[in-house]
Scaffold this motif. Sequence first.
Motif, PDB file in Angstrom:
ATOM      1  N   ALA A 118       0.836  -1.205   0.000  1.00  0.00           N
ATOM      2  CA  ALA A 118       0.000   0.000   0.000  1.00  0.00           C
ATOM      3  C   ALA A 118       0.869   1.253   0.000  1.00  0.00           C
ATOM      4  O   ALA A 118       0.602   2.214  -0.732  1.00  0.00           O
ATOM      5  N   ALA A 119       1.933   1.251   0.810  1.00  0.00           N
ATOM      6  CA  ALA A 119       2.781   2.446   0.922  1.00  0.00           C
ATOM      7  C   ALA A 119       3.419   2.785  -0.423  1.00  0.00           C
ATOM      8  O   ALA A 119       3.504   3.952  -0.805  1.00  0.00           O
ATOM      9  N   LYS A 120       3.872   1.776  -1.146  1.00  0.00           N
ATOM     10  CA  LYS A 120       4.496   2.030  -2.447  1.00  0.00           C
ATOM     11  C   LYS A 120       3.484   2.562  -3.448  1.00  0.00           C
ATOM     12  O   LYS A 120       3.760   3.523  -4.177  1.00  0.00           O
ATOM     13  N   ARG A 121       2.325   1.920  -3.529  1.00  0.00           N
ATOM     14  CA  ARG A 121       1.315   2.361  -4.498  1.00  0.00           C
ATOM     15  C   ARG A 121       0.812   3.757  -4.169  1.00  0.00           C
ATOM     16  O   ARG A 121       0.606   4.575  -5.053  1.00  0.00           O
ATOM     17  N   LEU A 122       0.584   4.022  -2.887  1.00  0.00           N
ATOM     18  CA  LEU A 122       0.100   5.343  -2.494  1.00  0.00           C
ATOM     19  C   LEU A 122       1.197   6.392  -2.707  1.00  0.00           C
ATOM     20  O   LEU A 122       0.922   7.498  -3.177  1.00  0.00           O
ATOM     21  N   GLY A 123       2.429   6.040  -2.363  1.00  0.00           N
ATOM     22  CA  GLY A 123       3.541   6.972  -2.535  1.00  0.00           C
ATOM     23  C   GLY A 123       3.688   7.403  -3.984  1.00  0.00           C
ATOM     24  O   GLY A 123       3.933   8.584  -4.282  1.00  0.00           O
ATOM     25  N   ALA A 124       3.524   6.449  -4.902  1.00  0.00           N
ATOM     26  CA  ALA A 124       3.637   6.764  -6.324  1.00  0.00           C
ATOM     27  C   ALA A 124       2.511   7.709  -6.765  1.00  0.00           C
ATOM     28  O   ALA A 124       2.640   8.418  -7.771  1.00  0.00           O
ATOM     29  N   ARG A 125       1.427   7.725  -6.009  1.00  0.00           N
ATOM     30  CA  ARG A 125       0.300   8.610  -6.310  1.00  0.00           C
ATOM     31  C   ARG A 125       0.432   9.938  -5.556  1.00  0.00           C
ATOM     32  O   ARG A 125      -0.458  10.786  -5.602  1.00  0.00           O
ATOM     33  N   GLY A 126       1.533  10.107  -4.821  1.00  0.00           N
ATOM     34  CA  GLY A 126       1.721  11.350  -4.078  1.00  0.00           C
ATOM     35  C   GLY A 126       0.955  11.387  -2.771  1.00  0.00           C
ATOM     36  O   GLY A 126       0.600  12.458  -2.270  1.00  0.00           O
ATOM     37  N   ILE A 127       0.698  10.203  -2.213  1.00  0.00           N
ATOM     38  CA  ILE A 127       0.029  10.115  -0.906  1.00  0.00           C
ATOM     39  C   ILE A 127       0.994   9.410   0.041  1.00  0.00           C
ATOM     40  O   ILE A 127       1.388   8.270  -0.201  1.00  0.00           O
ATOM     41  N   ARG A 128       1.402  10.111   1.113  1.00  0.00           N
ATOM     42  CA  ARG A 128       2.447   9.556   1.977  1.00  0.00           C
ATOM     43  C   ARG A 128       1.855   8.881   3.200  1.00  0.00           C
ATOM     44  O   ARG A 128       1.111   9.508   3.955  1.00  0.00           O
ATOM     45  N   VAL A 129       2.192   7.633   3.386  1.00  0.00           N
ATOM     46  CA  VAL A 129       1.767   6.927   4.601  1.00  0.00           C
ATOM     47  C   VAL A 129       2.626   7.443   5.749  1.00  0.00           C
ATOM     48  O   VAL A 129       3.845   7.328   5.731  1.00  0.00           O
ATOM     49  N   ARG A 130       1.972   8.064   6.733  1.00  0.00           N
ATOM     50  CA  ARG A 130       2.691   8.731   7.810  1.00  0.00           C
ATOM     51  C   ARG A 130       2.634   7.952   9.118  1.00  0.00           C
ATOM     52  O   ARG A 130       3.385   8.238  10.048  1.00  0.00           O
ATOM     53  N   GLU A 131       1.696   7.032   9.223  1.00  0.00           N
ATOM     54  CA  GLU A 131       1.600   6.249  10.460  1.00  0.00           C
ATOM     55  C   GLU A 131       0.865   4.960  10.152  1.00  0.00           C
ATOM     56  O   GLU A 131      -0.064   4.944   9.352  1.00  0.00           O
ATOM     57  N   VAL A 132       1.302   3.897  10.810  1.00  0.00           N
ATOM     58  CA  VAL A 132       0.627   2.604  10.688  1.00  0.00           C
ATOM     59  C   VAL A 132       0.356   2.079  12.085  1.00  0.00           C
ATOM     60  O   VAL A 132       1.205   2.221  12.978  1.00  0.00           O
ATOM     61  N   ARG A 133      -0.810   1.522  12.282  1.00  0.00           N
ATOM     62  CA  ARG A 133      -1.111   0.861  13.556  1.00  0.00           C
ATOM     63  C   ARG A 133      -1.524  -0.578  13.271  1.00  0.00           C
ATOM     64  O   ARG A 133      -2.289  -0.826  12.342  1.00  0.00           O
ATOM     65  N   VAL A 134      -1.038  -1.464  14.091  1.00  0.00           N
ATOM     66  CA  VAL A 134      -1.510  -2.845  14.050  1.00  0.00           C
ATOM     67  C   VAL A 134      -2.254  -3.089  15.348  1.00  0.00           C
ATOM     68  O   VAL A 134      -1.693  -2.889  16.443  1.00  0.00           O
ATOM     69  N   ILE A 135      -3.526  -3.461  15.243  1.00  0.00           N
ATOM     70  CA  ILE A 135      -4.373  -3.583  16.431  1.00  0.00           C
ATOM     71  C   ILE A 135      -5.126  -4.911  16.398  1.00  0.00           C
ATOM     72  O   ILE A 135      -5.264  -5.530  15.343  1.00  0.00           O
ATOM     73  N   PRO A 136      -5.612  -5.353  17.567  1.00  0.00           N
ATOM     74  CA  PRO A 136      -6.318  -6.648  17.606  1.00  0.00           C
ATOM     75  C   PRO A 136      -7.738  -6.552  17.031  1.00  0.00           C
ATOM     76  O   PRO A 136      -8.273  -5.459  16.829  1.00  0.00           O
ATOM     77  N   ASP A 137      -8.342  -7.708  16.794  1.00  0.00           N
ATOM     78  CA  ASP A 137      -9.745  -7.800  16.339  1.00  0.00           C
ATOM     79  C   ASP A 137     -10.666  -7.470  17.502  1.00  0.00           C
ATOM     80  O   ASP A 137     -11.395  -8.348  17.994  1.00  0.00           O
ATOM     81  N   GLU A 138     -10.643  -6.231  17.956  1.00  0.00           N
ATOM     82  CA  GLU A 138     -11.484  -5.837  19.088  1.00  0.00           C
ATOM     83  C   GLU A 138     -12.136  -4.502  18.773  1.00  0.00           C
ATOM     84  O   GLU A 138     -11.464  -3.538  18.418  1.00  0.00           O
ATOM     85  N   CYS A 139     -13.454  -4.466  18.959  1.00  0.00           N
ATOM     86  CA  CYS A 139     -14.212  -3.295  18.527  1.00  0.00           C
ATOM     87  C   CYS A 139     -13.724  -2.006  19.199  1.00  0.00           C
ATOM     88  O   CYS A 139     -13.574  -0.987  18.523  1.00  0.00           O
ATOM     89  N   ASP A 140     -13.489  -2.052  20.493  1.00  0.00           N
ATOM     90  CA  ASP A 140     -13.070  -0.827  21.179  1.00  0.00           C
ATOM     91  C   ASP A 140     -11.782  -0.275  20.580  1.00  0.00           C
ATOM     92  O   ASP A 140     -11.637   0.941  20.382  1.00  0.00           O
ATOM     93  N   ALA A 141     -10.840  -1.176  20.286  1.00  0.00           N
ATOM     94  CA  ALA A 141      -9.568  -0.744  19.702  1.00  0.00           C
ATOM     95  C   ALA A 141      -9.788  -0.184  18.299  1.00  0.00           C
ATOM     96  O   ALA A 141      -9.197   0.841  17.927  1.00  0.00           O
TER      97      ALA A 141
END
Lengths: 253, 253
Positions: free
Chosen positions: B31-54
């Motif tokens: 995703a970061a490469k494809r978006l970057g090529a479109r001029g959209i910069r991924v600035r943060e990534v979160r990995v979170i559990p399968d939990e609704c509150d999170a």
Amino acid sequence: MAGERVYTASLVIIGNEILSGRTQDLNLAYAAKRLGARGIRVREVRVIPDECDAIVATVNELRPKFDYVFTTGGIGPTHDDITAECIARAFGVGLTLHPEAKRILEQHYRPEQINAARLRMATMPEGAELVRNAVSRVPGFRIDNVYVLAGVPEVMQAMIDGLVPNLAGGVPVRSRTVSCQLAEGVIAEGLEAIQRRYPDLDIGSYPAFRRSGYGVSLVLRGTDEARLAAAAAEVADLVRALGGTPQEEPPEA
Amino acid sequence: MAGERVYTASLVIIGNEILSGRTQDLNLAYAAKRLGARGIRVREVRVIPDECDAIVATVNELRPKFDYVFTTGGIGPTHDDITAECIARAFGVGLTLHPEAKRILEQHYRPEQINAARLRMATMPEGAELVRNAVSRVPGFRIDNVYVLAGVPEVMQAMIDGLVPNLAGGVPVRSRTVSCQLAEGVIAEGLEAIQRRYPDLDIGSYPAFRRSGYGVSLVLRGTDEARLAAAAAEVADLVRALGGTPQEEPPEA
């Protein structure tokens, strides 16, 4: 297992090269597996840029929420290696030349090779304790519950391997995997019923669409071997009852 | 390039299987490469559990901060696929059977195959717009600036490929890489001086310790080709002046 202390961790991956997609992160999977086997569950991961404000805010948000925070990246000698100074800022302490870290450098470099850049690698927040590794010269460090590790996978892995046996942990999470080629939509109802009967386990369904064909992995995770074995047997029975052929992968730590 | 609008994105990877280390994430880099090529910069990534509150808390924290939020994972038919209901909760809207999504299911399944589990895949927050893909039947969806995509890499990639040409973006970030075998501690001072002369570029130093030997990649990133070429030439000159052999990788989008 009621009352068992659950140990939690978060991982902060610091690095523009991960965020740009240029470098594939390998540290999350490695650290999560090693920590999981020690009974420490990685509950959240953040990937953030090489920017002090982001590092300070992220580390200060996470360190009261988890037993352990591990950071990777940014501890080398170049200008983009800013993790140590940002962690010092996060803790509101000064930076100091760590005498033991300096000694490590002096063992590996001739005096004329020890320049300002290399001394940066021995410059750490006041009160930090070294995290050593056998692969590179650069030590990481610990301050309070924050462990600052290298980003290079070979070095990070050596640091994690050295650390993990000395960390307090809980009961390891174990997993069982039952694979089959049934569509998820066919298994879903029965699988949910099993999940309801085993609320102490975490049952996930992970499909794959590959050239070699479609398949789904039904993964059961928990701390009680007997419950895991019983639930895995029920999942296998479900797959058979629906006309599929369950394949059980060997239990995983 | 002053005044250029910079487009930003964050990625929320939802999945216990990534957090446990069982599954290696591949979606971030793609995703970061494809978006970057479109001029959209991924600035943060979160990995979170399968939990609704999170999921609710994370999405609501990120969506005002970035132009785009992409989530991956949890949109299938099984009980652990909770992303759609959590996104509805994050936006304070109801869940509804999306007529177009239902039509997609009806084209692919016989009436007796359309069960409650499969209808879950067509159940989406009110006001959602479909994100289609050619690999699996399950559509993702968009609500406001949040794009909810599949977790399975083959499906996620098809969704991203379909989406990216239609997203507003800025000037793509391009990169140049100069590799050599000099120690980082030797290059550091000169590299920092180049970074100071090119504050519009982002210069990173990434060492690798492999069986094949040590090497370091000096990566320059920015939007202006001429500036990148000039800075890369200075980096190559620096490497040569220090006795190394610079190897320039072909420019990357």
